[in-house]
Design an enzyme around this catalytic site. Structure first.
Site, PDB file in Angstrom:
ATOM      1  N   CYS A  71      -5.309 -16.462  14.848  1.00  9.54           N
ATOM      2  CA  CYS A  71      -4.988 -15.666  16.035  1.00  9.54           C
ATOM      3  C   CYS A  71      -5.204 -16.559  17.253  1.00  9.54           C
ATOM      4  O   CYS A  71      -5.927 -17.552  17.184  1.00  9.54           O
ATOM      5  CB  CYS A  71      -5.905 -14.457  16.143  1.00  9.54           C
ATOM      6  SG  CYS A  71      -5.662 -13.266  14.823  1.00  9.54           S
ATOM      7  N   CYS A 129     -12.190  -6.584  15.974  1.00 13.07           N
ATOM      8  CA  CYS A 129     -11.141  -6.746  14.959  1.00 13.07           C
ATOM      9  C   CYS A 129     -11.582  -6.247  13.575  1.00 13.07           C
ATOM     10  O   CYS A 129     -12.660  -6.599  13.094  1.00 13.07           O
ATOM     11  CB  CYS A 129     -10.759  -8.209  14.857  1.00 13.07           C
ATOM     12  SG  CYS A 129      -9.509  -8.506  13.593  1.00 13.07           S
ATOM     13  N   CYS A 146     -10.640 -10.918  18.864  1.00 14.18           N
ATOM     14  CA  CYS A 146     -11.055  -9.651  19.466  1.00 14.18           C
ATOM     15  C   CYS A 146     -12.380  -9.234  18.823  1.00 14.18           C
ATOM     16  O   CYS A 146     -12.515  -9.272  17.590  1.00 14.18           O
ATOM     17  CB  CYS A 146      -9.984  -8.602  19.224  1.00 14.18           C
ATOM     18  SG  CYS A 146      -8.342  -9.193  19.707  1.00 14.18           S
ATOM     19  N   ASP A 178      -8.034   4.379   9.899  1.00  9.83           N
ATOM     20  CA  ASP A 178      -7.706   3.700   8.643  1.00  9.83           C
ATOM     21  C   ASP A 178      -8.741   4.066   7.597  1.00  9.83           C
ATOM     22  O   ASP A 178      -9.944   3.934   7.831  1.00  9.83           O
ATOM     23  CB  ASP A 178      -7.662   2.189   8.849  1.00  9.83           C
ATOM     24  CG  ASP A 178      -6.278   1.722   9.251  1.00  9.83           C
ATOM     25  OD1 ASP A 178      -5.333   1.955   8.478  1.00  9.83           O
ATOM     26  OD2 ASP A 178      -6.155   1.168  10.356  1.00  9.83           O
ATOM     27  N   ASP A 224     -12.548   1.019  13.818  1.00  9.27           N
ATOM     28  CA  ASP A 224     -13.067   0.914  12.445  1.00  9.27           C
ATOM     29  C   ASP A 224     -14.546   0.533  12.454  1.00  9.27           C
ATOM     30  O   ASP A 224     -15.044  -0.063  13.410  1.00  9.27           O
ATOM     31  CB  ASP A 224     -12.265  -0.153  11.683  1.00  9.27           C
ATOM     32  CG  ASP A 224     -10.812   0.247  11.532  1.00  9.27           C
ATOM     33  OD1 ASP A 224     -10.567   1.372  11.058  1.00  9.27           O
ATOM     34  OD2 ASP A 224      -9.926  -0.539  11.909  1.00  9.27           O
ATOM     35  N   LYS A 240      -3.514   5.327   6.552  1.00  5.83           N
ATOM     36  CA  LYS A 240      -3.958   5.965   7.792  1.00  5.83           C
ATOM     37  C   LYS A 240      -4.166   7.466   7.615  1.00  5.83           C
ATOM     38  O   LYS A 240      -3.360   8.142   6.987  1.00  5.83           O
ATOM     39  CB  LYS A 240      -2.921   5.728   8.888  1.00  5.83           C
ATOM     40  CG  LYS A 240      -2.858   4.273   9.289  1.00  5.83           C
ATOM     41  CD  LYS A 240      -1.870   4.018  10.372  1.00  5.83           C
ATOM     42  CE  LYS A 240      -1.915   2.545  10.754  1.00  5.83           C
ATOM     43  NZ  LYS A 240      -1.767   1.636   9.598  1.00  5.83           N
ATOM     44  N   ARG A 266       7.132   0.065   1.975  1.00  5.56           N
ATOM     45  CA  ARG A 266       6.902  -1.044   2.905  1.00  5.56           C
ATOM     46  C   ARG A 266       5.722  -1.894   2.454  1.00  5.56           C
ATOM     47  O   ARG A 266       4.818  -1.393   1.790  1.00  5.56           O
ATOM     48  CB  ARG A 266       6.721  -0.552   4.340  1.00  5.56           C
ATOM     49  CG  ARG A 266       5.617   0.445   4.566  1.00  5.56           C
ATOM     50  CD  ARG A 266       5.770   0.999   5.988  1.00  5.56           C
ATOM     51  NE  ARG A 266       4.701   1.881   6.373  1.00  5.56           N
ATOM     52  CZ  ARG A 266       4.669   3.184   6.114  1.00  5.56           C
ATOM     53  NH1 ARG A 266       5.669   3.748   5.442  1.00  5.56           N
ATOM     54  NH2 ARG A 266       3.656   3.915   6.517  1.00  5.56           N
ATOM     55  N   ARG A 292       0.821  -1.214   0.000  1.00  7.66           N
ATOM     56  CA  ARG A 292       0.000   0.000   0.000  1.00  7.66           C
ATOM     57  C   ARG A 292       0.853   1.261   0.000  1.00  7.66           C
ATOM     58  O   ARG A 292       0.499   2.266  -0.583  1.00  7.66           O
ATOM     59  CB  ARG A 292      -0.904  -0.049   1.239  1.00  7.66           C
ATOM     60  CG  ARG A 292      -1.962   0.999   1.301  1.00  7.66           C
ATOM     61  CD  ARG A 292      -2.934   0.709   2.432  1.00  7.66           C
ATOM     62  NE  ARG A 292      -3.831  -0.391   2.130  1.00  7.66           N
ATOM     63  CZ  ARG A 292      -4.359  -1.215   3.047  1.00  7.66           C
ATOM     64  NH1 ARG A 292      -4.053  -1.081   4.306  1.00  7.66           N
ATOM     65  NH2 ARG A 292      -5.186  -2.168   2.683  1.00  7.66           N
ATOM     66  N   TYR A 293       1.971   1.226   0.702  1.00 10.91           N
ATOM     67  CA  TYR A 293       2.898   2.363   0.767  1.00 10.91           C
ATOM     68  C   TYR A 293       4.137   2.008  -0.054  1.00 10.91           C
ATOM     69  O   TYR A 293       4.519   0.831  -0.118  1.00 10.91           O
ATOM     70  CB  TYR A 293       3.315   2.636   2.211  1.00 10.91           C
ATOM     71  CG  TYR A 293       2.169   2.992   3.137  1.00 10.91           C
ATOM     72  CD1 TYR A 293       1.685   4.295   3.194  1.00 10.91           C
ATOM     73  CD2 TYR A 293       1.578   2.032   3.946  1.00 10.91           C
ATOM     74  CE1 TYR A 293       0.637   4.629   4.044  1.00 10.91           C
ATOM     75  CE2 TYR A 293       0.537   2.360   4.798  1.00 10.91           C
ATOM     76  CZ  TYR A 293       0.061   3.660   4.842  1.00 10.91           C
ATOM     77  OH  TYR A 293      -0.969   3.969   5.679  1.00 10.91           O
ATOM     78  N   ARG A 347     -10.273  -7.155  10.820  1.00  9.28           N
ATOM     79  CA  ARG A 347     -10.194  -8.250   9.838  1.00  9.28           C
ATOM     80  C   ARG A 347     -10.999  -9.458  10.309  1.00  9.28           C
ATOM     81  O   ARG A 347     -10.670 -10.592  10.001  1.00  9.28           O
ATOM     82  CB  ARG A 347      -8.728  -8.663   9.622  1.00  9.28           C
ATOM     83  CG  ARG A 347      -7.911  -7.663   8.827  1.00  9.28           C
ATOM     84  CD  ARG A 347      -6.750  -8.337   8.080  1.00  9.28           C
ATOM     85  NE  ARG A 347      -6.045  -7.354   7.285  1.00  9.28           N
ATOM     86  CZ  ARG A 347      -4.833  -6.869   7.599  1.00  9.28           C
ATOM     87  NH1 ARG A 347      -4.203  -7.301   8.657  1.00  9.28           N
ATOM     88  NH2 ARG A 347      -4.269  -5.960   6.832  1.00  9.28           N
TER      89      ARG A 347
HETATM   90  S1  SF4 Z   1      -7.208  -7.622  16.551  1.00  6.35           S
HETATM   91 FE1  SF4 Z   1      -7.826  -9.170  15.010  1.00  6.35          FE
HETATM   92  S2  SF4 Z   1      -5.890  -9.788  14.057  1.00  6.35           S
HETATM   93 FE2  SF4 Z   1      -5.359  -8.793  16.015  1.00  6.35          FE
HETATM   94  S3  SF4 Z   1      -5.271 -10.501  17.522  1.00  6.35           S
HETATM   95 FE3  SF4 Z   1      -7.336  -9.631  17.607  1.00  6.35          FE
HETATM   96  S4  SF4 Z   1      -8.507 -10.942  16.213  1.00  6.35           S
HETATM   97 FE4  SF4 Z   1      -6.357 -11.268  15.708  1.00  6.35          FE
END
Ligand code: SF4
Length: 299
Positions: free
Chosen positions: A73, A80, A77, A279, A242, A286, A64, A60-61, A82
């Site tokens: 994971c 999250c 979370c 984001d 987000d 960002k 990097r 994207r940049y 994603r």
């Molecule tokens: S924020 Fe998303 S990618 Fe990061 S540890 Fe939690 S579930 Fe996994």
């Protein structure tokens, strides 16, 4: 849902007022959908499109790239960005996907940094993680490697001395960018394991997500950021949450976030103040929401 026994043990009250509970235990509030919520709030493209030339790499940049070796994971979370991808083995990179990504990085001499993300790259075994780091370290134009991981927060026992020593011997600087959201996550166990790695010479950054009912006050964030500095972990980003589907109960407004930052300014050292960012849903990266060092900035 997914949670490590260690992180689960940090819940003090089994109700949605507890900041650890709110981050990890599903609640009915996730069934409330806001019209502006989306599946992909940061504009990740599908493999082969736009800034994602292949499955395991996002460019994207200019200087990097993100490398995505796993979608797994050790916790899931609730906020999250994603969450539609993590935990789905179809999104795991194969050996060929990783080889394709290495070839791409070798052929693009403008790339100076690779950021391992996912999923959580530290859920890989030591051999797979170190093989990835050593392969990257052999690419002469690469200057730095970063690992985005929540393992220091949710399973600090993963930071073994053996792995830390092996990472310290990689011939490029390797930064650990971790993800503490509340001061209660910074336990004596975390302090001990992080100290082992900082004593070895490994450097840490932290990204926090601003979350309603978890850390949405100047007092809460001040306690967190100062505690992180004590552990030699630099608060790097404060992410505005987000617009992920089913997370509206966890989001603040940007105005509330700016008010909190204004209260923090002058109350904590400048180096303890992260950048407050959002984001872009268009996938352009960002957006800074405030220059935290500008005392004249107002919301
Ligand atoms: S924020 Fe998303 S990618 Fe990061 S540890 Fe939690 S579930 Fe996994």
């Amino acid at each position: 849902m997914g949670v490590t026994p260690y992180y689960y043990s940090l819940i003090e009250q089994f109700n949605d007022k507890d900041p650890i509970f709110r981050q990890i235990i599903p609640t009915e509030a996730e069934l409330i959908l806001d019209d502006s919520d989306v599946d992909d709030p940061i504009g990740d493209e599908s493999p082969g499109q736009g800034s994602r030339p292949m499955k395991a790499l996002i460019h994207r940049y200019p200087n990097r790239v993100l490398l995505l070796p796993t979608s797994i994971c050790s916790v899931y979370c609730r906020f999250c960005f994603r969450k539609r991808l993590v935990g789905d083995p179809h999104h795991n990179a194969s050996q060929q996907d990783m080889e394709d990504a290495y070839t791409y990085i070798r052929e693009h001499s403008e790339i100076e940094e690779v950021i391992l993300t996912g999923g959580d790259p530290m859920t890989l075994g030591d051999h797979a993680l170190l093989t990835t780091l050593r392969t990257l370290a052999e690419i002469t134009h690469l200057r730095f490697i970063r690992i985005h991981t929540r393992l220091p927060v949710v399973n600090p026992y993963r930071l073994t001395t053996r792995l830390g020593l092996a990472i310290s011997q990689i011939h490029k600087p390797v930064w650990i960018s971790t993800h503490f959201n509340h001061v209660r996550e910074v336990t004596p166990v975390v302090e001990g394991y992080v100290a082992d790695w900082t004593d070895i010479g490994i450097s840490f950054l932290n990204q926090t997500v601003l979350l309603r009912g978890v850390n949405d006050s100047a007092e809460s964030l001040k306690a967190l950021f100062l505690r992180l500095i004590e552990l030699k972990i630099k608060p790097y980003y404060l992410h505005h949450a987000d617009r992920v589907k089913g997370t509206s109960h966890l989001r603040t407004t940007i105005g509330e976030g700016l008010e909190i930052l204004k209260k923090l300014q002058g109350n904590i050292p400048g180096y303890a103040m992260p950048h407050y960012v959002l984001d872009s849903p268009e996938g352009t990266g960002k957006i800074p929401l405030q220059n935290p060092y500008d005392p004249h900035h107002s919301s």
